[in-house]
Design a protein around this motif. Structure first.
Motif, mmCIF file in Angstrom:
data_model
loop_
_atom_site.group_PDB
_atom_site.id
_atom_site.type_symbol
_atom_site.label_atom_id
_atom_site.label_comp_id
_atom_site.label_asym_id
_atom_site.label_seq_id
_atom_site.Cartn_x
_atom_site.Cartn_y
_atom_site.Cartn_z
ATOM 1 N N MET A 1 -14.171 -8.849 12.956
ATOM 2 C CA MET A 1 -13.741 -7.457 12.781
ATOM 3 C C MET A 1 -12.462 -7.430 11.952
ATOM 4 N N SER A 2 -12.432 -6.629 10.902
ATOM 5 C CA SER A 2 -11.249 -6.532 10.052
ATOM 6 C C SER A 2 -10.090 -5.911 10.814
ATOM 7 N N GLY A 3 -8.890 -6.272 10.396
ATOM 8 C CA GLY A 3 -7.694 -5.743 11.045
ATOM 9 C C GLY A 3 -6.836 -4.973 10.079
ATOM 10 N N THR A 4 -5.750 -4.441 10.599
ATOM 11 C CA THR A 4 -4.806 -3.704 9.766
ATOM 12 C C THR A 4 -3.755 -4.662 9.207
ATOM 13 N N LEU A 5 -3.131 -4.248 8.128
ATOM 14 C CA LEU A 5 -1.983 -4.963 7.573
ATOM 15 C C LEU A 5 -0.807 -4.001 7.543
ATOM 16 N N GLU A 6 0.333 -4.447 8.047
ATOM 17 C CA GLU A 6 1.552 -3.645 7.980
ATOM 18 C C GLU A 6 2.669 -4.466 7.368
ATOM 19 N N VAL A 7 3.244 -3.947 6.300
ATOM 20 C CA VAL A 7 4.367 -4.586 5.626
ATOM 21 C C VAL A 7 5.554 -3.640 5.735
ATOM 22 N N SER A 8 6.650 -4.128 6.306
ATOM 23 C CA SER A 8 7.793 -3.257 6.586
ATOM 24 C C SER A 8 9.071 -3.822 5.982
ATOM 25 N N ASP A 9 9.665 -3.087 5.044
ATOM 26 C CA ASP A 9 10.958 -3.420 4.434
ATOM 27 C C ASP A 9 11.009 -4.883 3.979
ATOM 28 N N LEU A 10 9.966 -5.297 3.276
ATOM 29 C CA LEU A 10 9.834 -6.692 2.857
ATOM 30 C C LEU A 10 10.812 -7.026 1.735
ATOM 31 N N HIS A 11 11.522 -8.135 1.913
ATOM 32 C CA HIS A 11 12.421 -8.655 0.882
ATOM 33 C C HIS A 11 12.092 -10.111 0.606
ATOM 34 N N LYS A 12 12.164 -10.489 -0.664
ATOM 35 C CA LYS A 12 12.058 -11.886 -1.045
ATOM 36 C C LYS A 12 13.048 -12.143 -2.162
ATOM 37 N N GLN A 13 14.039 -13.004 -1.855
ATOM 38 C CA GLN A 13 15.068 -13.358 -2.826
ATOM 39 C C GLN A 13 14.926 -14.833 -3.174
ATOM 40 N N PHE A 14 14.706 -15.124 -4.436
ATOM 41 C CA PHE A 14 14.746 -16.508 -4.874
ATOM 42 C C PHE A 14 16.199 -16.886 -5.156
ATOM 43 N N ALA A 15 16.441 -18.075 -5.642
ATOM 44 C CA ALA A 15 17.805 -18.592 -5.738
ATOM 45 C C ALA A 15 18.726 -17.713 -6.586
ATOM 46 N N ILE A 16 18.217 -17.231 -7.714
ATOM 47 C CA ILE A 16 19.077 -16.456 -8.613
ATOM 48 C C ILE A 16 18.367 -15.172 -9.033
ATOM 49 N N GLY A 17 19.133 -14.255 -9.603
ATOM 50 C CA GLY A 17 18.548 -13.029 -10.157
ATOM 51 C C GLY A 17 18.313 -11.957 -9.113
ATOM 52 N N ARG A 18 17.698 -10.883 -9.559
ATOM 53 C CA ARG A 18 17.396 -9.772 -8.659
ATOM 54 C C ARG A 18 16.299 -10.174 -7.681
ATOM 55 N N PRO A 19 16.164 -9.436 -6.564
ATOM 56 C CA PRO A 19 15.106 -9.770 -5.603
ATOM 57 C C PRO A 19 13.727 -9.653 -6.238
ATOM 58 N N ALA A 20 12.843 -10.599 -5.904
ATOM 59 C CA ALA A 20 11.468 -10.532 -6.393
ATOM 60 C C ALA A 20 10.714 -9.413 -5.683
ATOM 61 N N VAL A 21 11.037 -9.191 -4.419
ATOM 62 C CA VAL A 21 10.491 -8.073 -3.641
ATOM 63 C C VAL A 21 11.673 -7.401 -2.965
ATOM 64 N N ASP A 22 11.774 -6.088 -3.122
ATOM 65 C CA ASP A 22 13.001 -5.386 -2.749
ATOM 66 C C ASP A 22 12.705 -4.161 -1.873
ATOM 67 N N GLY A 23 12.538 -4.402 -0.560
ATOM 68 C CA GLY A 23 12.374 -3.296 0.384
ATOM 69 C C GLY A 23 11.014 -2.637 0.331
ATOM 70 N N VAL A 24 9.961 -3.428 0.197
ATOM 71 C CA VAL A 24 8.608 -2.884 0.077
ATOM 72 C C VAL A 24 8.004 -2.625 1.456
ATOM 73 N N SER A 25 7.461 -1.432 1.644
ATOM 74 C CA SER A 25 6.801 -1.057 2.904
ATOM 75 C C SER A 25 5.491 -0.341 2.607
ATOM 76 N N PHE A 26 4.427 -0.752 3.283
ATOM 77 C CA PHE A 26 3.146 -0.043 3.198
ATOM 78 C C PHE A 26 2.250 -0.551 4.316
ATOM 79 N N ALA A 27 1.183 0.193 4.582
ATOM 80 C CA ALA A 27 0.203 -0.200 5.597
ATOM 81 C C ALA A 27 -1.189 -0.106 5.007
ATOM 82 N N VAL A 28 -2.061 -1.008 5.436
ATOM 83 C CA VAL A 28 -3.464 -0.983 5.019
ATOM 84 C C VAL A 28 -4.307 -0.855 6.293
ATOM 85 N N PRO A 29 -4.882 0.323 6.551
ATOM 86 C CA PRO A 29 -5.737 0.475 7.737
ATOM 87 C C PRO A 29 -6.974 -0.399 7.650
ATOM 88 N N ALA A 30 -7.569 -0.672 8.789
ATOM 89 C CA ALA A 30 -8.769 -1.505 8.835
ATOM 90 C C ALA A 30 -9.858 -0.928 7.937
#
Length: 366
Positions: A1-30
């Protein structure tokens, strides 16, 4: 049975530069397909890799089927193999020494599914992806599109809670890509999959997605249905990236509900849709799709222009028209080119297709 996906205020910072992912939030219902769309470097693939567990986020939370699989603040980082997800990549990643059936049954062998049930599931999923008659063929005897179907079948045969697809059609030739694109949504819906799909191709996003999220510089600018994204872009970048490549500039001189009057200079005025909070007196930038500009039109928002070039493409013709000292691109469907280069003509800009945004002093794309 498929499930939901919830992404909340996601951040990903590599060593240098601006964040690769900067506060991303969304949901994917089943059972829903969400497409992340954007140019190279916008953060869409990094977001997908964080969901997969192939990258470790630096902030935020990710839940699959109600289970938190990543939350750095609590020290949670579940291994990819324990997230109950499937992945389809750009490369087919099939095992060349195996047949189609052997490729597809492989994940079931490692999940303790008995032989009878495994055979039933493989037959079911091969029928779903249209490969039943190729079951005993070596995968090396298949076309690229068929190999990608094998990869898809292998990813859904064990019924993961979530399917992740990272530009899975980009290595196919144009004809195959269109055919599989049209089939892919049907396959995913028939399988009842919850899916997160990454692409830079706008047409692909519209065909496949229940909702589309447009990303830029690590941020999610807009998430909505294909109709919303295409007809009510949240900002000038979303409008430009999804095909509203023509721009005009002016000043908002009056408002009337969802529409406003724009002064283009020299007393030339027209109406536009106000998709931003824009005040009277503000400088605005209008985005228009080539297919919404009508050459030889009449009525409101009609101005004198000149055809400066045309490109006949068989089923349609693309014209360059000069209006207010700017070059605009107009597209007309039909197998005959109707307008000659150099002629003066009237051009109509329907107000519903003229989207006004506050002019920040730069175009939508950098």
């Amino acid at each position: 049975m498929s499930g939901t996906l919830e992404v909340s205020d996601l951040h990903k910072q590599f060593a240098i530069g601006r964040p690769a992912v900067d506060g991303v939030s969304f949901a994917v219902p089943a059972g829903e397909i969400v497409v992340l769309l954007g140019p190279s470097g916008c953060g869409k693939t990094t977001t997908l890799r964080c969901v997969a567990g192939l990258e470790h986020p630096t902030g935020g939370a990710i839940s699959i089927a109600g289970k938190v699989v990543s939350q750095p603040s609590r020290g949670i980082q579940v291994a990819p193999r324990q997230r109950d997800l499937g992945m389809v990549f750009q490369s087919y990643a099939v095992w060349p020494h195996m047949t189609v059936r052997q490729n597809v049954v492989y994940p079931l062998k490692h999940r303790g599914v008995n032989r009878t049930e495994a055979a039933r599931r493989v037959d079911e999923v091969l029928a779903l992806v249209g490969l039943s008659e190729y079951a005993e063929r070596p995968v090396t005897a298949l076309s690229g599109g068929q190999m990608q179907r094998v990869a898809l079948a292998r990813s859904i045969v064990y019924r993961p809670k979530l399917l992740l697809l990272d530009e899975p059609l980009s290595n196919l030739d144009a004809k195959l890509r269109l055919r599989l694109r049209d089939d892919l949504r049907r396959i995913l819906k028939a399988a009842g999959m919850t899916a997160l799909y990454v692409t830079h191709d706008q047409a692909e996003a519209v065909v496949l997605g229940d909702r589309i999220g447009v990303m830029r510089d690590g941020k999610l600018l807009q998430m909505g249905s294909p109709d919303e994204i295409y007809n009510r872009p949240a900002d000038l970048f979303v409008a430009n990236f999804t095909g509203a490549t023509n721009e005009l500039t002016g000043t908002l001189v009056a408002r009337n509900g969802a529409f406003g009057t724009v002064d283009f200079g020299d007393g030339r005025r027209g109406e536009a849709s106000l998709l931003h909070e824009v005040g009277v007196g503000d400088k605005v930038r209008l985005a228009l799709r080539p297919e919404n500009i009508r050459i030889g039109g009449n009525g409101a928002n009609t101005f004198a222009a000149r055809v400066t070039d045309r490109r006949y493409q068989g089923t349609q013709t693309v014209y360059d028209v000069e209006l207010f000292g700017r070059r605009l691109e107009a597209l007309e469907l039909g197998t005959a080119a109707r307008h000659e280069v150099g002629v003066e003509t009237m051009v109509s800009l329907p107000r519903e297709g003229c989207w006004a945004y506050r002019d920040e002093g730069k175009g939508g794309e950098e």
